[in-house]
Design a protein around this motif. Structure first.
Motif, PDB file in Angstrom:
ATOM      1  N   GLY B 141       8.009   0.808  -1.845  1.00 14.58           N
ATOM      2  CA  GLY B 141       6.832  -0.044  -1.996  1.00 14.58           C
ATOM      3  C   GLY B 141       6.599  -0.971  -0.814  1.00 14.58           C
ATOM      4  O   GLY B 141       5.939  -1.992  -0.938  1.00 14.58           O
ATOM      5  N   LEU B 142       7.148  -0.623   0.333  1.00 18.44           N
ATOM      6  CA  LEU B 142       7.003  -1.474   1.519  1.00 18.44           C
ATOM      7  C   LEU B 142       5.880  -0.948   2.420  1.00 18.44           C
ATOM      8  O   LEU B 142       5.718   0.264   2.569  1.00 18.44           O
ATOM      9  CB  LEU B 142       8.311  -1.484   2.333  1.00 18.44           C
ATOM     10  CG  LEU B 142       9.560  -1.994   1.613  1.00 18.44           C
ATOM     11  CD1 LEU B 142      10.801  -1.720   2.448  1.00 18.44           C
ATOM     12  CD2 LEU B 142       9.428  -3.482   1.327  1.00 18.44           C
ATOM     13  N   HIS B 143       5.123  -1.858   2.989  1.00 20.23           N
ATOM     14  CA  HIS B 143       4.237  -1.469   4.075  1.00 20.23           C
ATOM     15  C   HIS B 143       5.115  -1.080   5.259  1.00 20.23           C
ATOM     16  O   HIS B 143       6.244  -1.560   5.394  1.00 20.23           O
ATOM     17  CB  HIS B 143       3.314  -2.620   4.463  1.00 20.23           C
ATOM     18  CG  HIS B 143       2.414  -3.066   3.348  1.00 20.23           C
ATOM     19  ND1 HIS B 143       1.366  -2.313   2.894  1.00 20.23           N
ATOM     20  CD2 HIS B 143       2.436  -4.185   2.573  1.00 20.23           C
ATOM     21  CE1 HIS B 143       0.754  -2.947   1.897  1.00 20.23           C
ATOM     22  NE2 HIS B 143       1.391  -4.088   1.680  1.00 20.23           N
ATOM     23  N   GLU B 166      -0.517   5.251  -2.298  1.00 21.16           N
ATOM     24  CA  GLU B 166       0.283   4.181  -2.897  1.00 21.16           C
ATOM     25  C   GLU B 166      -0.277   2.786  -2.593  1.00 21.16           C
ATOM     26  O   GLU B 166       0.294   1.793  -3.027  1.00 21.16           O
ATOM     27  CB  GLU B 166       1.725   4.246  -2.376  1.00 21.16           C
ATOM     28  CG  GLU B 166       2.430   5.567  -2.623  1.00 21.16           C
ATOM     29  CD  GLU B 166       2.651   5.821  -4.107  1.00 21.16           C
ATOM     30  OE1 GLU B 166       2.867   4.837  -4.845  1.00 21.16           O
ATOM     31  OE2 GLU B 166       2.591   6.992  -4.532  1.00 21.16           O
ATOM     32  N   GLY B 167      -1.354   2.737  -1.805  1.00 24.41           N
ATOM     33  CA  GLY B 167      -1.892   1.433  -1.440  1.00 24.41           C
ATOM     34  C   GLY B 167      -1.019   0.694  -0.433  1.00 24.41           C
ATOM     35  O   GLY B 167      -0.932  -0.528  -0.453  1.00 24.41           O
ATOM     36  N   LEU B 168      -0.367   1.447   0.430  1.00 28.57           N
ATOM     37  CA  LEU B 168       0.520   0.829   1.427  1.00 28.57           C
ATOM     38  C   LEU B 168       0.056   1.201   2.828  1.00 28.57           C
ATOM     39  O   LEU B 168      -0.318   2.331   3.085  1.00 28.57           O
ATOM     40  CB  LEU B 168       1.958   1.310   1.213  1.00 28.57           C
ATOM     41  CG  LEU B 168       2.571   0.926  -0.138  1.00 28.57           C
ATOM     42  CD1 LEU B 168       3.855   1.709  -0.380  1.00 28.57           C
ATOM     43  CD2 LEU B 168       2.837  -0.571  -0.200  1.00 28.57           C
ATOM     44  N   LEU B 169       0.120   0.225   3.710  1.00 31.85           N
ATOM     45  CA  LEU B 169      -0.318   0.452   5.086  1.00 31.85           C
ATOM     46  C   LEU B 169       0.772   1.136   5.884  1.00 31.85           C
ATOM     47  O   LEU B 169       1.929   0.737   5.818  1.00 31.85           O
ATOM     48  CB  LEU B 169      -0.593  -0.886   5.768  1.00 31.85           C
ATOM     49  CG  LEU B 169      -1.985  -1.486   5.807  1.00 31.85           C
ATOM     50  CD1 LEU B 169      -1.956  -2.669   6.774  1.00 31.85           C
ATOM     51  CD2 LEU B 169      -3.031  -0.477   6.235  1.00 31.85           C
ATOM     52  N   MET B 242      -8.249   1.575   6.025  1.00 31.83           N
ATOM     53  CA  MET B 242      -7.551   0.675   5.093  1.00 31.83           C
ATOM     54  C   MET B 242      -7.513  -0.735   5.656  1.00 31.83           C
ATOM     55  O   MET B 242      -7.692  -1.719   4.938  1.00 31.83           O
ATOM     56  CB  MET B 242      -6.123   1.181   4.825  1.00 31.83           C
ATOM     57  CG  MET B 242      -6.049   2.421   3.932  1.00 31.83           C
ATOM     58  SD  MET B 242      -4.360   3.073   3.794  1.00 31.83           S
ATOM     59  CE  MET B 242      -3.650   1.896   2.649  1.00 31.83           C
TER      60      MET B 242
END
Lengths: 469, 532
Positions: B141-143, B166-169, B242
């Protein structure tokens, strides 16, 4: 936030790679978790690909849970003493068992050759050591690894047909394991000594020690080894290189029954003195106890649990639960440690013995934090001892339900070596061990730390991928 | 001559540490050649080139450390060996187990780190392994800030698609710079909080923009790096879009800025559409985009186009309400510099300030190098380079300059087994002096990039070279103009004023904008057709 979550980030940064960046982010006030990164699988891309394929496979996880459960629920109990040829499966004729993976005479190291010669003379197959060597060279004696007969032997690990052996039964699954009785230190067969003094002692052990102990064990109704080991871990043992507490506990348990055996008191006294005079007497019980537990865990298809780690003084071999009878072998390494006065590095034989079954079971080097007294013996500091045990959590599947380490907050010992984790991290299992002189008959020259060679695990992973990927 | 090769099995060290150590050992008196590195194929080649042919070398693998030393005396090799051992010993030891639950602790793997979502994983491991670590970081869950290069385009696509799901950059791979929530990642300048939000596909391009923004008194919200390939068709601007979404949602952001090389056409449309569809004004710099290059602040609707980094930053600042000027250095100021040069160097063009010689630019920042070539091309000045887009301007041998030349010394050719000039700017000095000795050369140009993660005193190491080059020109009776572009902010750890002063004292003309430097070069070379 529409598409991006956890934004803005919390200011916590994990840094993998250059520590220059870790430092500069810290200078800016970030909370930096610095990973001292090293290439996975020692940088080998082929292995990394396999690890990625095997990662998170539920069938493998399930297999490992089953193997671990079989290990954890095992109850190794000392149930008796028998003659090797009568009790060890597949053992008889002119056969000798030895430590480690299979090996031929010509490749055997000094101590193993010495023990073979001694055993041949002991069995009366030859009258002199010279004749015995001739027989061995001619191939008139069959050699077989202890591990292929549910047995284990320390150092050379030689078992001959008429030797008495402990019989350990796993009361949960019913499987049995076997080990000779410990001879003590100094000139002993397991270090390749075969003088008459050595052979006389072996005969006394068969004639006096074994019958007395056998009767005592019988009267006791069986001695629970798992609980002795668990207690000994809280008394400074790791039951590989230090067995003083476990030996004491064993004597305390068996002594009352010995008095009821009906043997002459002088014999009972000598038996007690013999055990009391040998801090390692329990090693030959901790090893088969570990073997009984691990053999129960062996043979679970798709399990990556390592169930055997063993050395014959030339090769180091491992077995994996899901990979059946196959050995994965590499060269045995030199032990790093301290030598007894008068001995040096050049005197040392490469790593030898089945005693690394203790590490395989989450004991020995894995439980070193429980045995801080021995760090001086193997050359290290208390911090090292804690570090060794902690490191092993990184290559194991679980914390032991039964064996715990007080100084780590009674954390269970690191248990169940996962082949995948060893390859992924490049961390090799840490083994505490004695050092044999490279020449037969001289005996132990030191003690220290050793690891298996990397290729055992690399080969095993490739085989595992070949079968299950 | 004495040679010694040592192989340390299974002892991994970070390549930056090893390259710096190699430099240090090479500088020891009596050492003629040295290599301290992991036994990668590349390093093994280098060791062979040094004359080592040991079987031990052949057997060594990427997890083994090789120390190859060549020196005048056995004793010197002993000493060098001790230096290596001492430096390598001082690395931190991992803590393992229960007590390592606080930041500042050192861990052995990502899986041990007690961090949940909301953090960033900054990854600078060798490219071969980088994608795997990035995947693991996304699973946690880390960018991801992926500094590493040599990650395949396919891996980049998969990582970015995973991140988007996952909504992660995923910033990178090959992402040199980002500033997220005030924390600089990679090579990053200290910038005050402000109203400009940036998405940038270039590290030094972004740093230049940050430097100008800082100088104009404005600041930023976030500077999101994307890596150089985000606007390629295969990636489709996943991170850029994004990032723009973040800036659109972010209340503190008043102006958006996008910096990149020219994108793929379809991707370009999508990025512009996203900007037009947003609620905030924006400025875009597609560095080197041919044709349709409007003037300052041109462009319809919410999007303005800028032709260079300085302009992008200036326009963004004025959109944010700060700094109304078009250029950081007005034309008069550049002309004044030329007059100053003429006064100081009477030899230069008979007092006109024009120099007859060739330009030689040695850049650490690739985008700055490209910018110079782009700006000079617009003035009709053709510049050869190891990274030229036009094949006829590509140098045959990167080691050999020709006519006007600008070299990107951060290019793979120069960084194989050697530190990037951002880390070791002094590595350019030998080449710099070689150019100074070339009697046809009249202008030397280089960049000095400040910021976190960069060299602690880049101006100091280049100032020495500037002094020496001036001396070479003086002895040769030639006019030699040396121009230093210092990319930095007042808050940078190196100290901007001190860095500029060191170079100025050494005799260089110091500018804070690369675009201005290119204009200065154009004037010095006598181009009357200078235009933006």
């Amino acid at each position: 936030m529409a598409t991006v979550k956890n934004w803005p980030p919390t200011g916590a940064v994990v840094n993998l790679g250059s520590s220059v960046f870790a430092r500069s982010m810290r200078d800016q006030g970030a909370s930096v978790y610095e990973v001292l990164w090293e290439p996975p699988a020692r940088g080998k891309l082929e292995l990394i690909e396999i690890l990625d394929v095997l990662a998170g496979r539920e069938d493998i996880e399930e297999a490992n849970r089953l193997a671990l459960e079989r290990y954890s629920s095992a109850q190794p109990v000392l149930v008796g003493i028998g003659r090797a040829r009568d009790v060890i499966p597949g053992f008889g004729g002119k056969m000798l068992l030895h430590a480690g993976p299979p090996i031929t005479w010509d490749r055997m190291s000094g101590p193993l050759k010495g023990a073979i010669v001694g055993a041949i003379v002991y069995e009366g197959w030859a009258a002199s050591p010279e004749d015995a060597e001739g027989i061995a060279v001619e191939g008139d004696v069959e050699f077989s690894p202890c591990h292929e007969h549910s047995a284990v032997g320390p150092m050379a690990g030689v078992v001959s047909p008429s030797m008495p052996v402990f019989i350990i039964e796993n009361r949960t699954a019913g499987n049995r394991s076997y080990c000779t009785l410990n001879e003590g230190l100094g000139k002993v067969l397991r270090y390749g000594a075969y003088s008459s003094e050595v052979l006389d002692r072996l005969r006394w052990m068969a004639d006096v020690l074994a019958p007395v102990l056998a009767k005592g064990i019988e009267l006791s109704g069986g001695i629970d080894l798992k609980s002795i080991i668990a207690q000994a871990l809280h008394m400074g043992d790791e039951v590989h290189n230090r067995n003083r507490a476990a030996t004491s506990l064993f004597i305390r348990t068996v002594a009352p029954y010995l008095l009821d055996t009906g043997f002459p008191l002088a014999n009972i006294r000598r038996v007690l003195e013999f055990m009391n005079g040998n801090d390692h007497f329990f090693l030959n019980l901790s090893m088969p106890a570990a073997k009984a537990m691990l053999e129960a865990a062996h043979g679970v298809p798709k399990s990556t649990m390592v169930t055997v780690m063993s050395r014959n003084g030339t090769d180091f071999g491992i077995k994996v639960s899901g990979l059946g009878a196959e050995w994965f072998v590499g060269p045995a390494e030199k032990v790093k440690g301290l030598y007894f006065p008068g001995f040096r590095d050049e005197d040392a034989n490469p790593d030898i013995g089945d005693s690394s079954i203790t590490e395989t079971a989450g004991l020995g080097g894995f439980a070193m934090a429980a045995a801080i007294p021995i760090v001086q013996f193997v050359g290290g500091t208390p911090d090292d001892a804690l570090g060794f045990s902690r490191k092993m959590y990184r290559i194991t599947m679980t914390e032991n339900r039964f064996f715990s380490i007080p100084v780590l907050g009674f954390r269970g010992t690191p248990t169940g070596i996962d082949l995948r984790k060893v390859v992924e991290t490049g961390i090799l299992p840490q083994i505490n061990t004695g050092v044999a002189h490279k020449d037969p008959g001289i005996g132990q020259v030191g003690a220290g730390l050793v690891t298996p060679p990397w290729e055992c695990f690399e080969k095993a992973l490739l085989a595992f991928a070949g079968r299950y990927a | 001559m004495f040679e010694r090769l040592t192989v340390k099995k299974d002892a991994y060290y970070d390549s930056v540490v090893l390259m710096r150590l190699t430099q240090e050992v090479q500088r020891l008196a009596g050492i003629t050649d040295a290599l301290v590195g992991m036994a990668t194929d590349l390093n093994k080649d280098s060791a062979r080139a040094m004359g080592f042919a040991d079987p031990e070398l052949e057997e060594a693998g990427p997890n083994d450390l090789i120390v190859a030393l060549v020196g005048e005396e056995e004793k010197i090799l002993d000493e060098a060996g001790k230096v290596v051992a001492a430096r390598l010993e001082s690395r931190p030891r991992p803590r393992t187990g229960a007590e390592s639950t606080r930041p500042e602790a050192v861990y052995s793997s990502l899986s041990e780190v007690p961090i949940g979502g909301g953090g960033v994983a900054a990854i600078s491991v060798p490219g071969t392994y980088a994608a795997r670590e990035a995947r693991a970081a996304l699973r946690r869950g880390l960018h991801v800030f992926l500094f590493s290069d040599n990650v395949s385009l396919e891996d980049e696509r998969v990582l970015k698609e995973t991140g988007r799901r996952e909504g992660l950059l995923v910033m990178g791979p090959d992402c040199g710079t980002a500033v997220i929530g005030g924390i600089g990642l990679g090579f990053a300048n200290k910038v005050r909080p402000g109203r400009i939000g940036i998405v940038a596909a270039s590290g030094t391009g972004l740093q230049q923009a940050l430097a100008v923004i800082d100088r104009l008194g404005e600041g930023i919200t976030h500077a999101i790096g994307t890596g150089g390939r985000d606007l390629r068709r295969e990636i489709g601007a996943i991170t850029t879009l994004m990032g723009l979404d973040i800036l659109e949602q972010d209340e503190a952001t008043a102006v958006k800025m996008v910096i990149s090389k020219p994108p793929h056409e379809e991707v370009r449309r999508r990025v512009i559409a996203a900007l037009e569809g947003g609620s905030k004004p924006s400025v875009v710099c597609f560095m080197g985009e041919e044709g349709g290059m409007p003037g300052a602040g041109a462009g319809a609707g919410k999007v303005r186009f800028a032709g260079d980094l300085e302009e992008a930053a200036v326009v963004a600042c004025s959109l944010a309400g700060a700094g109304a000027g078009r250029e950081l250095y007005p034309q008069e100021e550049i002309e004044a510099i030329v007059r100053g040069v003429a006064a100081r160097m009477p030899g230069a063009g008979g007092g006109t300030g024009r120099v007859g010689g060739h330009l030689r630019g040695l850049y650490g920042g690739g985008t700055l190098c490209e910018e110079t070539m782009t700006v000079l091309a617009r003035s009709g000045i053709e510049v050869y380079s190891n990274v030229a887009w036009r094949p006829e301007l590509l140098l045959e041998d990167p080691e050999m300059s020709h006519a006007h030349t600008c070299i990107d010394m951060g290019d793979d050719y120069f960084t194989r087994g050697r530190p990037h000039p951002m880390l070791e700017p002094g590595l350019r000095a030998p080449r710099y002096l070689r150019e100074a000795r070339d009697p046809d050369v009249g202008i030397l140009l280089f960049d000095v990039v400040l910021g976190y993660g960069c060299h602690p005193d880049p101006a100091g190491v280049m100032a020495e070279a500037v002094r020496e080059a001036a001396e070479i020109a003086r002895r040769g009776g030639r006019a030699l103009v040396q121009i230093a572009v210092v990319v930095g902010t007042s808050g940078d750890p190196q100290g901007l004023a001190g860095q500029e002063k060191a170079l100025r004292d050494a005799g260089a003309v110091v500018l804070s904008s690369n675009y201005a430097a290119a204009r200065l070069v154009a004037l010095l070379l006598g181009s009357g057709r200078f235009s933006r």
